[in-house]
Motif scaffolding. Sequence first.
Motif, PDB file in Angstrom:
ATOM      1  N   PHE A  16      56.317   6.421  48.108  1.00  0.00           N
ATOM      2  CA  PHE A  16      55.058   6.913  47.552  1.00  0.00           C
ATOM      3  C   PHE A  16      53.851   6.211  48.175  1.00  0.00           C
ATOM      4  O   PHE A  16      52.819   6.842  48.435  1.00  0.00           O
ATOM      5  CB  PHE A  16      55.037   6.768  46.030  1.00  0.00           C
ATOM      6  CG  PHE A  16      55.814   7.832  45.310  1.00  0.00           C
ATOM      7  CD1 PHE A  16      55.536   9.181  45.507  1.00  0.00           C
ATOM      8  CD2 PHE A  16      56.824   7.491  44.435  1.00  0.00           C
ATOM      9  CE1 PHE A  16      56.253  10.172  44.847  1.00  0.00           C
ATOM     10  CE2 PHE A  16      57.548   8.463  43.777  1.00  0.00           C
ATOM     11  CZ  PHE A  16      57.267   9.810  43.979  1.00  0.00           C
ATOM     12  N   VAL A  17      53.969   4.912  48.415  1.00  0.00           N
ATOM     13  CA  VAL A  17      52.863   4.179  49.047  1.00  0.00           C
ATOM     14  C   VAL A  17      52.665   4.660  50.484  1.00  0.00           C
ATOM     15  O   VAL A  17      51.533   4.826  50.941  1.00  0.00           O
ATOM     16  CB  VAL A  17      53.116   2.647  48.982  1.00  0.00           C
ATOM     17  CG1 VAL A  17      52.110   1.888  49.823  1.00  0.00           C
ATOM     18  CG2 VAL A  17      53.064   2.174  47.543  1.00  0.00           C
ATOM     19  N   TRP A  18      53.771   4.905  51.226  1.00  0.00           N
ATOM     20  CA  TRP A  18      53.655   5.426  52.601  1.00  0.00           C
ATOM     21  C   TRP A  18      52.879   6.737  52.612  1.00  0.00           C
ATOM     22  O   TRP A  18      51.973   6.935  53.410  1.00  0.00           O
ATOM     23  CB  TRP A  18      55.010   5.708  53.213  1.00  0.00           C
ATOM     24  CG  TRP A  18      55.908   4.563  53.466  1.00  0.00           C
ATOM     25  CD1 TRP A  18      55.601   3.240  53.412  1.00  0.00           C
ATOM     26  CD2 TRP A  18      57.287   4.649  53.805  1.00  0.00           C
ATOM     27  NE1 TRP A  18      56.709   2.484  53.699  1.00  0.00           N
ATOM     28  CE2 TRP A  18      57.767   3.338  53.950  1.00  0.00           C
ATOM     29  CE3 TRP A  18      58.165   5.696  53.990  1.00  0.00           C
ATOM     30  CZ2 TRP A  18      59.073   3.047  54.281  1.00  0.00           C
ATOM     31  CZ3 TRP A  18      59.474   5.413  54.330  1.00  0.00           C
ATOM     32  CH2 TRP A  18      59.919   4.097  54.466  1.00  0.00           C
ATOM     33  N   ILE A  19      53.282   7.635  51.712  1.00  0.00           N
ATOM     34  CA  ILE A  19      52.633   8.947  51.667  1.00  0.00           C
ATOM     35  C   ILE A  19      51.159   8.804  51.291  1.00  0.00           C
ATOM     36  O   ILE A  19      50.283   9.422  51.899  1.00  0.00           O
ATOM     37  CB  ILE A  19      53.377   9.881  50.696  1.00  0.00           C
ATOM     38  CG1 ILE A  19      54.772  10.180  51.246  1.00  0.00           C
ATOM     39  CG2 ILE A  19      52.598  11.175  50.466  1.00  0.00           C
ATOM     40  CD1 ILE A  19      55.676  10.895  50.256  1.00  0.00           C
ATOM     41  N   GLY A  20      50.879   7.966  50.304  1.00  0.00           N
ATOM     42  CA  GLY A  20      49.491   7.767  49.876  1.00  0.00           C
ATOM     43  C   GLY A  20      48.626   7.170  50.974  1.00  0.00           C
ATOM     44  O   GLY A  20      47.501   7.624  51.212  1.00  0.00           O
ATOM     45  N   VAL A  21      49.114   6.163  51.656  1.00  0.00           N
ATOM     46  CA  VAL A  21      48.346   5.534  52.733  1.00  0.00           C
ATOM     47  C   VAL A  21      48.224   6.490  53.912  1.00  0.00           C
ATOM     48  O   VAL A  21      47.166   6.577  54.552  1.00  0.00           O
ATOM     49  CB  VAL A  21      48.987   4.190  53.152  1.00  0.00           C
ATOM     50  CG1 VAL A  21      48.337   3.635  54.405  1.00  0.00           C
ATOM     51  CG2 VAL A  21      48.865   3.189  52.023  1.00  0.00           C
ATOM     52  N   GLY A  22      49.265   7.263  54.209  1.00  0.00           N
ATOM     53  CA  GLY A  22      49.201   8.248  55.289  1.00  0.00           C
ATOM     54  C   GLY A  22      48.142   9.303  55.017  1.00  0.00           C
ATOM     55  O   GLY A  22      47.394   9.698  55.921  1.00  0.00           O
ATOM     56  N   ASP A  23      48.048   9.756  53.766  1.00  0.00           N
ATOM     57  CA  ASP A  23      47.001  10.718  53.402  1.00  0.00           C
ATOM     58  C   ASP A  23      45.626  10.075  53.467  1.00  0.00           C
ATOM     59  O   ASP A  23      44.650  10.718  53.862  1.00  0.00           O
ATOM     60  CB  ASP A  23      47.246  11.274  52.000  1.00  0.00           C
ATOM     61  CG  ASP A  23      48.390  12.266  51.947  1.00  0.00           C
ATOM     62  OD1 ASP A  23      48.772  12.784  53.014  1.00  0.00           O
ATOM     63  OD2 ASP A  23      48.906  12.507  50.829  1.00  0.00           O
ATOM     64  N   LEU A  24      45.539   8.805  53.082  1.00  0.00           N
ATOM     65  CA  LEU A  24      44.254   8.108  53.063  1.00  0.00           C
ATOM     66  C   LEU A  24      43.699   7.898  54.474  1.00  0.00           C
ATOM     67  O   LEU A  24      42.503   8.110  54.706  1.00  0.00           O
ATOM     68  CB  LEU A  24      44.405   6.760  52.347  1.00  0.00           C
ATOM     69  CG  LEU A  24      43.139   5.948  52.139  1.00  0.00           C
ATOM     70  CD1 LEU A  24      42.212   6.663  51.164  1.00  0.00           C
ATOM     71  CD2 LEU A  24      43.477   4.565  51.609  1.00  0.00           C
ATOM     72  N   VAL A  25      44.534   7.504  55.412  1.00  0.00           N
ATOM     73  CA  VAL A  25      44.048   7.241  56.772  1.00  0.00           C
ATOM     74  C   VAL A  25      44.051   8.492  57.636  1.00  0.00           C
ATOM     75  O   VAL A  25      43.482   8.482  58.725  1.00  0.00           O
ATOM     76  CB  VAL A  25      44.868   6.126  57.466  1.00  0.00           C
ATOM     77  CG1 VAL A  25      44.687   4.813  56.758  1.00  0.00           C
ATOM     78  CG2 VAL A  25      46.311   6.487  57.611  1.00  0.00           C
ATOM     79  N   GLY A  26      44.674   9.547  57.175  1.00  0.00           N
ATOM     80  CA  GLY A  26      44.593  10.807  57.892  1.00  0.00           C
ATOM     81  C   GLY A  26      45.809  11.162  58.700  1.00  0.00           C
ATOM     82  O   GLY A  26      45.948  12.313  59.113  1.00  0.00           O
ATOM     83  N   SER A  27      46.705  10.236  58.966  1.00  0.00           N
ATOM     84  CA  SER A  27      47.881  10.551  59.766  1.00  0.00           C
ATOM     85  C   SER A  27      48.999   9.559  59.452  1.00  0.00           C
ATOM     86  O   SER A  27      48.754   8.361  59.269  1.00  0.00           O
ATOM     87  CB  SER A  27      47.551  10.476  61.254  1.00  0.00           C
ATOM     88  OG  SER A  27      48.711  10.684  62.023  1.00  0.00           O
ATOM     89  N   MET A  28      50.211  10.066  59.413  1.00  0.00           N
ATOM     90  CA  MET A  28      51.369   9.199  59.185  1.00  0.00           C
ATOM     91  C   MET A  28      51.703   8.381  60.429  1.00  0.00           C
ATOM     92  O   MET A  28      52.437   7.403  60.349  1.00  0.00           O
ATOM     93  CB  MET A  28      52.590  10.033  58.770  1.00  0.00           C
ATOM     94  CG  MET A  28      52.476  10.644  57.378  1.00  0.00           C
ATOM     95  SD  MET A  28      52.343   9.408  56.095  1.00  0.00           S
ATOM     96  CE  MET A  28      54.053   9.136  55.757  1.00  0.00           C
TER      97      MET A  28
END
Length: 191
Positions: A16-28
Amino acid sequence: MKLFLILLIGLILEVFVWIGVGDLVGSMWYVFFWFAAAFFIGMSMIRKYSAGLMPQMQQMQAGQMSADPALTGNLPKIIAGFLLLIPGLITDVLAVLIMIPPVQNALKATMMNVMMKRQQAMMEKMMGGMMGDMNGMGGGAQGQNPFADMMRQMQDMQNQQSGRDSSVIDGEAREVMPDAKKIEMKDVSPK
């Protein structure tokens, strides 16, 4: 079972943190590159701080060596390196927190207390069996500790290494001249 449950919850939180941070910075991809960089940083930390770690740990467990400041100073850094190896942002944050000096000192104190308690429990268990026959509890082979002979051999080896003979008691002797007057016993007859 509890450990498995904790690991499963930790894994779900990491995703969940990976997905949240990926959405926050714009790219996984940024998250992926961070994991790759953290992996190599963790690997280099482990290589740097773990040189000669195992022989020192074995000597400390055997009671032949006291806590080496370099060893106890390196253990938190090695733990932080392992946490950086694990792909996840929560473990990376924990690794960064461990690198803070007050947290390192608290972790070192906790680790030393745990190691000392384990060593003390091991010694008590080994020494408890050596005294089994003296306490009247054991009779024959049932009351004996299987580690008693090994413990005696270890003590003899330590005495030989330090140059002491276990059958010799060191001390000083001096002659004492009685200066006090003797108390005379008078016949005391009961009335």
